[in-house]
Design a protein around this motif. Sequence first.
Motif, short mmCIF file in Angstrom:
data_model
loop_
_atom_site.label_atom_id
_atom_site.label_comp_id
_atom_site.label_asym_id
_atom_site.label_seq_id
_atom_site.Cartn_x
_atom_site.Cartn_y
_atom_site.Cartn_z
N ASN A 15 0.92 -1.21 -0.04
CA ASN A 15 -0.03 -0.22 -0.18
C ASN A 15 1.04 1.50 -0.07
O ASN A 15 1.87 1.45 0.65
N CYS A 16 0.63 2.02 -1.01
CA CYS A 16 1.19 3.43 -1.08
C CYS A 16 2.72 3.52 -0.51
O CYS A 16 2.93 3.73 0.63
N ASN A 84 -11.66 -4.76 -5.49
CA ASN A 84 -11.54 -4.79 -4.26
C ASN A 84 -9.93 -4.78 -3.69
O ASN A 84 -9.47 -4.00 -2.75
N ARG A 87 -8.22 -1.16 -5.97
CA ARG A 87 -8.81 -0.15 -5.68
C ARG A 87 -8.48 0.87 -6.93
O ARG A 87 -8.09 0.47 -7.77
N PRO A 125 -15.75 1.23 -2.30
CA PRO A 125 -15.31 1.13 -1.31
C PRO A 125 -14.66 2.81 -0.71
O PRO A 125 -14.39 3.23 -1.94
N HIS A 126 -14.56 2.94 0.47
CA HIS A 126 -14.28 4.36 0.57
C HIS A 126 -13.17 4.30 1.81
O HIS A 126 -12.91 3.35 2.59
N LYS A 127 -12.62 5.34 2.13
CA LYS A 127 -11.61 5.45 3.33
C LYS A 127 -11.93 6.99 3.76
O LYS A 127 -12.23 7.94 3.13
N SER A 128 -11.67 7.10 5.14
CA SER A 128 -11.82 8.45 5.73
C SER A 128 -10.75 9.34 5.53
O SER A 128 -9.70 8.83 5.07
N GLU A 131 -7.43 8.46 7.10
CA GLU A 131 -6.90 7.12 6.70
C GLU A 131 -5.87 7.71 5.45
O GLU A 131 -4.98 6.82 4.87
N ILE A 132 -6.39 8.80 4.77
CA ILE A 132 -5.58 8.89 3.54
C ILE A 132 -4.71 10.45 3.58
O ILE A 132 -4.08 10.81 2.63
#
Length: 146
Positions: A15-16, A84, A87, A125-128, A131-132
Amino acid sequence: PKSHTLGLPSVEVYNCTARSSGMAVLPDMMLGMSRSMLTMMQFNEQKQDYMDSLANLEEGTDAYTDALEACHRRGADRCVKVANMHRGLYVKAAQFIASLRGGTGDRGVPRPYTDALAVFTDHAPHKSAAEIVEVLKEVLTLGAWP
């Protein structure tokens, strides 16, 4: 690192993991290669599934139609898992494919695919923001925001 498998050899997907170099942000080439390789492996697995499942069946028979429909369902499930997992652009592609149902009916993309991928249109799907925020800071060089 987070390991994902979809009935395939384990592939590490990070991830990133972009690295900063002065003011420029360099893309993580391994992330892109891992995603591409895993997606290609899924495509090849699905292609083989169609070939094996339909090999000895006569087109137009009930057995052929049932086997084809089962392949479509398995393929659609694989597509959902890939979107999923990866993303981003993969979810946008899933949304696009799901939207094709309106214009092509069952002639273009088989209905099991559009039905399965529709989950990304209404329930993407989403992230707050919390989180980002680190990703946004790094990519957009926003300093102390928020």
